[in-house]
Design a protein around this motif. Sequence first.
Motif, short mmCIF file in Angstrom:
data_model
loop_
_atom_site.label_atom_id
_atom_site.label_comp_id
_atom_site.label_asym_id
_atom_site.label_seq_id
_atom_site.Cartn_x
_atom_site.Cartn_y
_atom_site.Cartn_z
N THR A 101 1.28 -1.34 -0.33
CA THR A 101 -0.18 -0.18 -0.61
C THR A 101 0.69 1.34 -0.03
O THR A 101 2.17 1.36 0.30
CB THR A 101 -0.95 0.01 1.43
OG1 THR A 101 -0.53 0.04 1.85
CG2 THR A 101 -1.90 -1.12 1.28
N TRP A 102 0.01 2.09 0.01
CA TRP A 102 0.64 3.53 -0.31
C TRP A 102 1.37 4.18 1.07
O TRP A 102 3.00 4.22 1.10
CB TRP A 102 0.41 4.94 -0.95
CG TRP A 102 1.20 6.16 -0.38
CD1 TRP A 102 1.19 7.32 -0.13
CD2 TRP A 102 1.96 6.62 -1.57
NE1 TRP A 102 1.60 8.33 -0.42
CE2 TRP A 102 2.72 7.03 -1.24
CE3 TRP A 102 2.60 5.59 -2.73
CZ2 TRP A 102 3.78 8.25 -1.86
CZ3 TRP A 102 3.69 5.99 -3.09
CH2 TRP A 102 4.19 7.70 -3.21
N GLU A 103 1.17 3.50 2.19
CA GLU A 103 1.28 3.89 3.84
C GLU A 103 2.87 2.61 4.01
O GLU A 103 3.23 3.88 4.45
CB GLU A 103 0.10 3.47 4.35
CG GLU A 103 -1.31 4.56 4.58
CD GLU A 103 -1.68 4.31 3.38
OE1 GLU A 103 -1.98 3.12 2.59
OE2 GLU A 103 -2.83 5.49 3.49
N GLU A 104 2.82 1.28 3.57
CA GLU A 104 3.75 0.72 3.69
C GLU A 104 5.21 1.01 2.92
O GLU A 104 6.33 1.21 3.18
CB GLU A 104 3.55 -0.33 3.06
CG GLU A 104 2.44 -0.97 3.50
CD GLU A 104 2.11 -2.99 2.35
OE1 GLU A 104 1.55 -3.62 4.22
OE2 GLU A 104 2.38 -3.09 1.88
N GLU A 139 5.63 7.22 -6.43
CA GLU A 139 3.59 8.66 -6.28
C GLU A 139 3.68 8.63 -7.57
O GLU A 139 2.09 8.81 -7.62
CB GLU A 139 5.05 9.61 -5.52
CG GLU A 139 3.54 10.64 -4.76
CD GLU A 139 4.17 11.65 -4.56
OE1 GLU A 139 3.73 12.30 -3.73
OE2 GLU A 139 5.50 11.64 -4.75
N GLY A 199 -4.19 4.21 -3.55
CA GLY A 199 -4.00 4.48 -2.86
C GLY A 199 -3.99 6.03 -2.55
O GLY A 199 -4.81 6.43 -3.37
N LYS A 200 -4.19 6.30 -0.73
CA LYS A 200 -4.09 8.34 -0.24
C LYS A 200 -2.78 8.48 -0.44
O LYS A 200 -1.37 8.80 -0.04
CB LYS A 200 -5.02 7.95 0.29
CG LYS A 200 -5.98 7.70 0.69
CD LYS A 200 -7.08 7.21 2.05
CE LYS A 200 -8.11 6.35 2.01
NZ LYS A 200 -8.69 6.84 3.46
N VAL A 219 5.51 4.65 2.12
CA VAL A 219 5.94 6.23 2.34
C VAL A 219 6.89 5.74 3.93
O VAL A 219 8.00 6.32 4.53
CB VAL A 219 4.67 6.51 3.02
CG1 VAL A 219 5.19 7.76 3.83
CG2 VAL A 219 4.17 7.48 1.71
N GLN A 220 5.93 4.59 4.48
CA GLN A 220 6.85 3.88 5.73
C GLN A 220 8.51 3.29 5.54
O GLN A 220 8.94 4.12 6.32
CB GLN A 220 5.98 2.95 6.57
CG GLN A 220 7.00 2.54 7.57
CD GLN A 220 5.60 1.11 8.33
OE1 GLN A 220 4.61 0.79 7.58
NE2 GLN A 220 5.77 0.79 9.89
#
Length: 114
Positions: free
Chosen positions: A68-71, A103, A112-113, A73-74
Amino acid sequence: MAAKLLANLIVMGSGILGRAVLQAYRKALENANKTGVAHEAVQNIRRASKAMTEQEARQILGISEQSTWEEIVQRYDILFERNAKHGSFYLQSKVHRAKECLEAIYQQKGDGKL
């Protein structure tokens, strides 16, 4: 008389300094060619001009296609900070370029967000 002597000394000194700098530059080029540093630098410049692929970006960040996009970024935050403290600027820039590449892809897909 003193001014003329001083001017001559400055002209002679700058000529000597100029020749020394030129000789040092030639020697540095010769040494770079012997060790292969010059060839490696040219290859790095050529590689840098190519766009990063999605697969390469995922490999750099160590993520899968299902991430996911959150993963992303993390993982980016972890690698970017690690290289800021203990790594190299080159690796840090590769991590940043990988995030930018993904991105753009996520924005195109609408996944994703962001």
